[in-house]
Design a protein around this motif. Structure first.
Motif, PDB file in Angstrom:
ATOM      1  N   CYS A  28     -75.837  -2.135  19.793  1.00 57.34           N
ATOM      2  CA  CYS A  28     -74.981  -3.312  19.684  1.00 57.34           C
ATOM      3  C   CYS A  28     -73.577  -2.873  19.299  1.00 57.34           C
ATOM      4  O   CYS A  28     -73.400  -2.116  18.341  1.00 57.34           O
ATOM      5  CB  CYS A  28     -75.529  -4.280  18.637  1.00 57.34           C
ATOM      6  N   SER A  29     -72.588  -3.357  20.040  1.00 54.59           N
ATOM      7  CA  SER A  29     -71.189  -3.110  19.701  1.00 54.59           C
ATOM      8  C   SER A  29     -70.641  -4.365  19.024  1.00 54.59           C
ATOM      9  O   SER A  29     -70.685  -5.454  19.591  1.00 54.59           O
ATOM     10  CB  SER A  29     -70.376  -2.785  20.960  1.00 54.59           C
ATOM     11  N   PHE A  30     -70.164  -4.201  17.774  1.00 53.66           N
ATOM     12  CA  PHE A  30     -69.653  -5.309  16.978  1.00 53.66           C
ATOM     13  C   PHE A  30     -68.132  -5.377  17.084  1.00 53.66           C
ATOM     14  O   PHE A  30     -67.445  -4.351  16.933  1.00 53.66           O
ATOM     15  CB  PHE A  30     -70.000  -5.112  15.496  1.00 53.66           C
ATOM     16  N   LYS A  31     -67.607  -6.586  17.271  1.00 50.67           N
ATOM     17  CA  LYS A  31     -66.159  -6.729  17.213  1.00 50.67           C
ATOM     18  C   LYS A  31     -65.702  -6.515  15.775  1.00 50.67           C
ATOM     19  O   LYS A  31     -66.149  -7.206  14.859  1.00 50.67           O
ATOM     20  CB  LYS A  31     -65.715  -8.104  17.705  1.00 50.67           C
ATOM     21  N   LEU A  32     -64.791  -5.556  15.588  1.00 54.80           N
ATOM     22  CA  LEU A  32     -64.252  -5.291  14.262  1.00 54.80           C
ATOM     23  C   LEU A  32     -62.831  -5.810  14.109  1.00 54.80           C
ATOM     24  O   LEU A  32     -62.506  -6.463  13.120  1.00 54.80           O
ATOM     25  CB  LEU A  32     -64.271  -3.784  13.962  1.00 54.80           C
ATOM     26  N   THR A  33     -61.971  -5.520  15.105  1.00 52.11           N
ATOM     27  CA  THR A  33     -60.550  -5.806  14.947  1.00 52.11           C
ATOM     28  C   THR A  33     -59.929  -6.288  16.254  1.00 52.11           C
ATOM     29  O   THR A  33     -60.492  -6.102  17.337  1.00 52.11           O
ATOM     30  CB  THR A  33     -59.803  -4.534  14.486  1.00 52.11           C
ATOM     31  N   GLU A  34     -58.737  -6.884  16.116  1.00 52.93           N
ATOM     32  CA  GLU A  34     -57.953  -7.331  17.264  1.00 52.93           C
ATOM     33  C   GLU A  34     -56.483  -7.183  16.900  1.00 52.93           C
ATOM     34  O   GLU A  34     -56.071  -7.605  15.800  1.00 52.93           O
ATOM     35  CB  GLU A  34     -58.279  -8.779  17.595  1.00 52.93           C
ATOM     36  N   GLY A  35     -55.701  -6.587  17.795  1.00 53.75           N
ATOM     37  CA  GLY A  35     -54.288  -6.373  17.507  1.00 53.75           C
ATOM     38  C   GLY A  35     -54.116  -5.531  16.258  1.00 53.75           C
ATOM     39  O   GLY A  35     -54.848  -4.576  16.021  1.00 53.75           O
ATOM     40  N   THR A  36     -53.145  -5.899  15.424  1.00 58.28           N
ATOM     41  CA  THR A  36     -52.894  -5.144  14.191  1.00 58.28           C
ATOM     42  C   THR A  36     -53.267  -5.914  12.932  1.00 58.28           C
ATOM     43  O   THR A  36     -53.259  -5.340  11.841  1.00 58.28           O
ATOM     44  CB  THR A  36     -51.403  -4.758  14.088  1.00 58.28           C
ATOM     45  N   GLY A  37     -53.607  -7.203  13.069  1.00 57.33           N
ATOM     46  CA  GLY A  37     -53.830  -7.976  11.859  1.00 57.33           C
ATOM     47  C   GLY A  37     -55.156  -8.697  11.753  1.00 57.33           C
ATOM     48  O   GLY A  37     -55.541  -9.134  10.672  1.00 57.33           O
ATOM     49  N   TYR A  38     -55.903  -8.819  12.869  1.00 57.14           N
ATOM     50  CA  TYR A  38     -57.140  -9.597  12.819  1.00 57.14           C
ATOM     51  C   TYR A  38     -58.339  -8.703  12.535  1.00 57.14           C
ATOM     52  O   TYR A  38     -58.476  -7.604  13.098  1.00 57.14           O
ATOM     53  CB  TYR A  38     -57.367 -10.333  14.140  1.00 57.14           C
ATOM     54  N   THR A  39     -59.234  -9.194  11.670  1.00 61.73           N
ATOM     55  CA  THR A  39     -60.497  -8.527  11.389  1.00 61.73           C
ATOM     56  C   THR A  39     -61.624  -9.543  11.511  1.00 61.73           C
ATOM     57  O   THR A  39     -61.525 -10.648  10.969  1.00 61.73           O
ATOM     58  CB  THR A  39     -60.516  -7.939   9.962  1.00 61.73           C
ATOM     59  N   VAL A  56     -78.896   0.591  17.266  1.00 64.66           N
ATOM     60  CA  VAL A  56     -77.769   1.498  17.015  1.00 64.66           C
ATOM     61  C   VAL A  56     -76.465   0.711  17.039  1.00 64.66           C
ATOM     62  O   VAL A  56     -76.126   0.108  18.069  1.00 64.66           O
ATOM     63  CB  VAL A  56     -77.728   2.629  18.064  1.00 64.66           C
ATOM     64  N   PRO A  57     -75.701   0.686  15.924  1.00 66.82           N
ATOM     65  CA  PRO A  57     -74.475  -0.115  15.890  1.00 66.82           C
ATOM     66  C   PRO A  57     -73.228   0.694  16.230  1.00 66.82           C
ATOM     67  O   PRO A  57     -73.178   1.906  16.028  1.00 66.82           O
ATOM     68  CB  PRO A  57     -74.423  -0.584  14.432  1.00 66.82           C
ATOM     69  N   GLY A  58     -72.231   0.009  16.743  1.00 66.34           N
ATOM     70  CA  GLY A  58     -70.917   0.581  16.988  1.00 66.34           C
ATOM     71  C   GLY A  58     -69.879  -0.508  16.814  1.00 66.34           C
ATOM     72  O   GLY A  58     -70.226  -1.671  16.591  1.00 66.34           O
TER      73      GLY A  58
END
Length: 325
Positions: A28-39, A56-58
């Protein structure tokens, strides 16, 4: 053997990781970040639970216009916080689909990768985009070195067979409306391609298989006579275009390889109809009925039964492939 996985963000409520793993999902690939400020704050607490269940996470980063170095640093920080830069984790993924990056994508990607490697020590990186980007925007020959693998989104209902080839193409996101026990609502489902396996996608896992000869590209068939192309204008939305032509957002997205129906851009060519008759395929899942499938694709039970030689419309089975008329 094909390895199946998912990618999730805060839009995907996961209630039972053991049920997810029991469905044959191994990564599973998890969204961590977007641009420079979003988490994405939902991902951190879910990573250990996925790992404990044997998934297996990523992590992945959604690229935005702006400083590639700063975005890579932002992503690297959260990879480290969640121990997703460690051996055995799914390789970090760069999500390239923001329309504003189309003109600078082939400069952004290598700069981001170089900075990410310097910040994490991780050499292997996945680059994700849809069919339109891989055929009209991205030039992997410019930046896809020995540590880069490609991940394509094309919703054709044929896992592991996206209809586009490249020696480094390892993953196929084949639907954005998948169902997985333990997850509420729809979820993106992915499958490995060809000789690639999960081990090739993990940090410090196996080396990518040797490239296989690419068969000659067949001459494309003559488009059906009912093919119609629409050029997107400023202010258009996919839902408005679908309503105008009497179709659905899902049908347009599938027909045009659009991974995010909320992101289209002025000047983009959208195929309205044509090229799908008798070509779109759907794999029956547990609990499906022919009437439910017909409603989902805007057709009828009789048409589905006739097209697929189904004698008894009340008897279909999980795993069966249907051609949508």
């Amino acid at each position: 053997m094909t390895d199946y996985g998912i990618d999730v963000s805060h839009w995907n409520p996961v209630n039972d990781w053991n049920a997810v793993r029991g469905n044959g999902i191994t990564y599973c690939s998890f969204k961590l970040t977007e641009g420079t400020g979003y988490t994405d704050r939902t991902s951190g607490p879910r990573v250990p639970a996925a790992r404990l269940a044997g998934v297996v996470p990523g992590g992945y980063h959604f690229a935005r216009p702006g400083n590639a170095d700063a975005q890579a640093d932002h992503f690297a920080s959260h990879l480290r916080q969640n121990n997703l830069h460690t051996n055995g984790s799914l390789a970090p993924m760069l999500d390239m689909e923001a329309a504003e990056l189309r003109g600078t994508a082939n400069d952004f990607v290598p700069r981001f990768i170089a900075r990410l490697r310097a910040a994490t020590g991780v050499h292997k990186v996945l680059v994700y985009a849809n069919l339109d980007w891989f055929t009209h925007v991205l030039n992997p020959g410019k930046w896809a070195d020995d540590g880069v693998l490609l991940w394509i989104a094309r919703y054709n209902g044929n896992p592991g067979n996206p209809g586009w080839t490249h020696p480094k193409l390892a993953l196929h996101q084949h639907t954005q409306t998948g169902t997985v026990p333990g997850i509420g609502g729809s979820v993106d489902r992915n499958a490995t391609i060809g000789q690639f396996a999960l081990s090739h996608l993990t940090i410090n896992g196996g080396n990518a298989p040797a490239p296989q000869p690419v068969p000659p590209t067949p001459t494309p068939p003559t488009p059906p006579t009912d093919t119609e192309i629409y050029t997107v204008r400023a202010g258009d939305t996919l839902s408005a275009i679908a309503a105008r032509y009497g179709t659905t957002v899902g049908a347009l997205a599938a027909l045009n390889g659009i991974s995010n129906p909320n992101r289209i851009y002025a000047g983009q060519k959208i195929r309205i109809r044509g090229g799908t008759a008798g070509g779109q395929r759907y794999q029956v899942r547990s609990g499906d009925t022919l009437s439910g499938i017909a409603a989902k694709f805007g057709t009828t039970v009789a048409a589905l039964a006739s097209r697929n030689n189904i004698a008894n419309p009340n008897r279909i089975q999980a795993g069966q492939w249907l051609t949508i008329p």
